[in-house]
Design an enzyme around this catalytic site. Structure first.
Site, PDB file in Angstrom:
ATOM      1  N   HIS A 176      37.052  37.615  41.369  1.00 31.87           N
ATOM      2  CA  HIS A 176      37.550  38.074  40.731  1.00 31.87           C
ATOM      3  C   HIS A 176      37.875  39.518  40.599  1.00 31.87           C
ATOM      4  CE1 HIS A 176      39.899  35.363  38.033  1.00 31.87           C
ATOM      5  NE2 HIS A 176      39.060  34.432  38.651  1.00 31.87           N
ATOM      6  N   GLU A 224      39.016  41.726  39.404  1.00 26.35           N
ATOM      7  CA  GLU A 224      39.478  42.093  37.818  1.00 26.35           C
ATOM      8  C   GLU A 224      38.288  42.100  37.152  1.00 26.35           C
ATOM      9  OE1 GLU A 224      40.042  39.704  38.401  1.00 26.35           O
ATOM     10  OE2 GLU A 224      40.197  38.041  36.473  1.00 26.35           O
ATOM     11  N   CYS A 226      42.056  33.481  42.237  1.00 31.55           N
ATOM     12  CA  CYS A 226      42.197  32.496  41.541  1.00 31.55           C
ATOM     13  C   CYS A 226      43.101  31.102  42.633  1.00 31.55           C
ATOM     14  CB  CYS A 226      41.233  32.870  40.296  1.00 31.55           C
ATOM     15  SG  CYS A 226      40.326  31.506  39.441  1.00 31.55           S
TER      16      CYS A 226
END
Lengths: 501, 385
Positions: B361, B363, B277
């Site tokens: 993202h 994650e 990001c």
């Protein structure tokens, strides 16, 4: 990659006559598939015994057979079509797409496969192969497969003596328990044991009735929350969730008879993503290479334990709902995936700019309510259980659950404008109760504790009779989130009534 | 409690307040995730923003102490269609409204969030003012108009940790969230996955890092030292890391000259680098490229990203308002992932150095897990180096 050029004609098997559990949703999916395949330039051959369907209208297929959907008949059609393709000098194969006509189509295709007819004539099944269908349909094979890939299923075991049954019960560690004798007609002799005495009794009876003296002892999921995921996969192994669904009615009621809501309301993102991961693991393990599947889950509301209940390796009743709920045409896309397209090669019909390889996100709530017709069948048992009894359904969209629920109830065309408060009396057998009258407590308790077609209305009657959320939850195991939403509607009804007085 | 959301274009939304009795300015943006409001609220990347959820029913499952993405919520304000009157989930500890109240954040519900979202899609992100206090509409609009906005402002320094520290040395926070199975007797509230040994030391630049990035790094065997955003290249290398991670974070990537300088120096050393990001945008600038503000950012959990090498599509979780302009990148950097909705850059890799980054993202949290293998890719890259 793009569409397959080795295919000339696609044989689609329809769903046949409309029966409970298999109604016009398969006409909807089949029609979409016919259109999608003709759009791609394939010759479409359709067999459906039901001429009262849209898909059998002349413009939807190149050739339509209004014939019984039996393996014998479909084999004859295959032979005729192969002959026809030779006559016209077709450049390419005839393939069979069995996943769009519900269970009837799938069973017919499987029967043709098992008897060797498909192999003999060189007919390939597209959409799902025979092994995948078998893995999805055979309960034990499916269960073993789920355990193999590390997913959870209801705990169970097979016993040949009462002592073995006791050991399994010990391992499960809680009541009630479900007992199913092996190889008895319609499962006779089985049942649910709520205490040790019942358990001993049903186990003993089950072992006696089973010709092989074998019973399955399984943990009961009654009262657990039920969820569904609509998944699609393409031949490059891209998977997407089209729609998530939460059942208003807890486990124990057939999904077709449950009030269902999209998207899921009461799972955190952590839980939701584990369910999404599990859905992909299931479709991959079962081996549905292209197209859609419906996967059902049960979740223990006390500790989040998530078990896989079953999967349908085909376009299902829920797919039609999910298509309408999200605008993602599952059957149409499934047909295109079956002939070799990838999700990112297909255009999203709604945006017209972006591809179909995405997950619909909605800014509204969709509620589906089944429509029953017990008034036409006074002899039928109106209790809802694992056998489907509804004859249709209404779906409504709203910006809140309350709005979609009220709209769906009104759409049922049972004469009600919503949960109540519309001034119309309630008829219970011979008895008539005024719209704003308070219902008797024992009737309320009886109607809440056993699932039935009117239960949703009895939640209102209970709230108006002074029951609180915990009491209603205790009787129904319907998630408190839904109950409080209904309470807000009832409170508003009281508010409106007070303002008139 | 009455509440107002005013926008710089003069429009005013009146609704019902929840959370804290407070007022705040911020850039109004929308997120399309249907689940995960807790993770969104606590993601430091939302610093300076008033977030509206397009999904109308929020608060259904409450707030629990496990799903936080940082030490507190960072949004300036929260805008929703309907706050759930009840909390229903086995892990819930507190209601959404009480949580925002504890943290001094105002919320507004009962407004037409669809109309607001449509406005933001046509006009792009707008500056706004949210209040649950008795303030006139005219004053509210004036406050929205007077707010200087996000562009050119360094929000990173407000959310980065001030001192360097080792992440989760006792391995209490990193194990993966799991549900109990079958006859397990584990406590479902504390039941977690197991961790491999932490055998690769790396440093992670904290520009406003989400905890789940740290958890994922740890789950892949990294021993992570978290560094403040202002750390220099020399200071970072003094820890003798085997690799460098660059985190997500809030605000305008063009306001972070110091971070771009440090990363450019690290790029030159040839050490393995992975960015997510804002980290991806800083790498883009360190390569010599430029970033620009998207008309309306990507915020949600359903963004399709195509891996141009494998042809596979990942459904990704995204939260960014700026993007890297591919025409400004040097020839030794390749764009290897693109967004299928608007074709913007979603991933880059260096042709000769062990460096790669993604705009989205991996994650998740909230969002799909499709891109989790990128952490494994980072590990393999370091092992090969």
């Amino acid at each position: 990659m793009a569409k397959r050029s080795d295919i000339h004609s696609v044989l689609i098997i329809g769903a046949g006559p409309i029966i409970i559990g298999q109604a016009c949703e398969f006409d909807y999916s089949g029609t979409q598939a016919c259109k999608a395949l003709r759009e791609e330039g394939y010759r479409v051959v359709l067999v459906n015994s039901n001429p009262a369907t849209i898909m059998t209208d002349p413009e939807f297929a190149d050739r339509t057979y209004i014939e019984p959907i039996t393996p014998e008949c479909v084999e004859k059609i295959i032979l005729r079509e192969l002959e026809e393709m030779r006559r016209i000098g077709a450049n390419g194969k005839l393939v069979l797409l069995p996943t769009l006509g519900g269970q009837t189509a799938l069973n017919t295709a499987m029967s043709l496969c098992r008897s060797g007819v498909l192999e003999k004539h060189g007919i390939e099944m597209i959409g799902a192969n025979a092994r995948a269908i078998e893995r999805g349909e055979d309960r034990q094979v499916f269960k073993d497969l789920m355990l193999e890939i590390g997913l959870d299923v209801p705990i169970s075991g097979t016993a040949h003596t009462v002592e073995e049954a006791r050991q399994i019960a010990e391992r499960i560690g809680k009541l009630p328990l479900i007992i199913r004798p092996a190889f008895t007609l319609g499962g006779t002799g089985g049942g649910i044991a709520y205490n040790r005495e019942e358990f001993e009794e049903i186990s003993k009876r089950g072992l006696e009735l089973s010709p092989v003296s074998e019973i399955l002892v399984e943990e009961s999921l009654l009262g657990w929350k039920e969820f569904e995921m609509e998944v699609m996969r393409d031949r490059n192994d891209n998977c997407v969730i089209i729609c998530s669904i939460e059942n208003f009615d807890p486990m124990g009621v057939h999904t077709g008879d449950s009030i269902t809501v999209a998207p899921i309301q009461t799972l955190t993102d952590k839980e939701f993503q584990l369910m999404r991961d599990a859905s992909f693991a299931v479709i991959r393990a079962v081996g549905v290479e292209t197209g859609g599947s419906n996967i059902q889950f049960a979740v223990n509301p006390d500790n989040g334990r998530m078990v896989i209940i079953e999967m349908n390796p085909r376009v299902s009743r829920s797919s039609a709902l999910a298509s309408k709920a999200t605008g993602f045409p599952i059957a149409k896309i499934a047909a295109k995936l079956a002939v070799g397209y990838l999700l990112d090669e297909i255009r999203n019909d709604i945006t017209r700019e972006t591809p179909a390889s995405f997950e619909p996100t909605i800014d509204y709530v969709v509620t589906k309510i089944p429509r029953f017709a017990f008034e036409k069948f006074p002899q039928a048992d109106p209790t809802l259980n694992t056998q489907m009894k509804s004859v249709g359904e209404a779906m409504a969209i709203g910006r809140t659950f309350k709005e979609s629920l009220q709209k769906a109830l009104r759409s049922l065309e049972i004469g009600r404008y919503g949960l109540g408060g519309d001034g119309k009396p309630w008829r219970i057998g011979e008895k008539v109760i005024g719209d704003r009258d308070i219902f008797p407590r024992d009737l309320i308790i009886q109607k809440l504790s056993v699932p039935n077609a009117e239960r949703i209305f009895y939640i209102r009657h209970a709230l108006r009779a002074g029951f609180d959320i915990e009491q209603i939850f205790g009787l129904t195991k319907i998630d408190r989130w839904f109950l409080v939403q209904i309470k807000e509607l009832v409170d508003f009804e009281e508010c409106l009534a007070a303002s008139r007085e | 409690m009455n509440a107002i959301l005013a926008l710089e274009d003069g429009s005013v939304f009146r609704g019902e307040g929840f959370g804290a009795k407070a007022s705040a300015c911020g850039e109004v943006c929308f997120n399309t995730s249907m689940t995960g409001y807790q993770e969104i609220l606590t993601d430091p990347s939302y610093k300076g923003q008033i977030v509206t959820m397009t999904y109308p029913l929020i608060g259904n499952y409450g707030i629990n102490s496990q799903d936080n993405e940082s030490w507190r919520p960072h949004v300036s304000g929260f805008v929703i269609r309907e706050l759930s009157p009840v909390v229903s989930n086995w892990r819930s500890e507190i209601s959404l409204s009480a949580y925002l109240e504890q943290n001094g954040i105002p919320g507004i519900q009962g407004i037409d969030t669809r109309a607001l979202t449509k406005k933001l899609r046509v006009r792009g992100a707008l500056n706004g003012f949210i209040t649950t206090e008795p303030i006139s509409e005219a004053d509210a609009v004036r406050r929205a108009q007077e707010w200087p906005g996000l562009v050119g402002v360094d929000y990173v320094k407000q959310v980065t940790h001030e001192k360097s520290f080792l992440w989760d040395e006792s391995d209490e926070q990193s194990p993966e969230f799991k549900l109990v199975h079958g006859t397990s007797t584990a406590d479902p509230r504390t039941h977690r996955g197991t961790l491999p040994p932490a055998d690769i030391p790396i440093v992670a630049f904290d520009f406003g890092m989400k905890y789940n990035i740290l958890r994922c790094l740890r789950q892949h065997g990294f021993k992570v030292r978290v560094l403040p955003a202002s750390t220099t290249a020399a200071e970072a290398l003094a820890h003798k890391p085997a690799g460098v991670f660059l985190s997500n974070g809030p605000g305008d990537p063009a306001a972070l000259g110091y971070a771009v300088k440090a990363v450019a120096e690290l790029v030159n050393t040839g050490i393995p680098i992975f960015g997510i990001c804002l980290g991806h945008q800083i790498l883009g600038q360190a390569f010599g490229g430029r970033t620009f503000k998207l008309k309306f950012g990507h915020r949600g959990g359903n963004q399709p990203v195509k891996d141009l090498e494998s042809g596979r599509v990942e459904i990704t979780s995204q939260n960014h308002g700026f993007a890297v302009d591919p025409s400004t990148l040097p020839s030794d950097v390749v764009v290897d992932r693109i967004n299928l909705n608007d074709q913007t850059v979603e991933g880059m890799a260096h042709k000769t150095k062990p460096i790669f980054c993604v705009q989205y993202h991996p994650e998740a949290s909230p969002g799909p897990h499709d891109s989790n293998p990128l952490f494994g890719r980072f590990r393999r890259m370091i092992e090969k180096h």
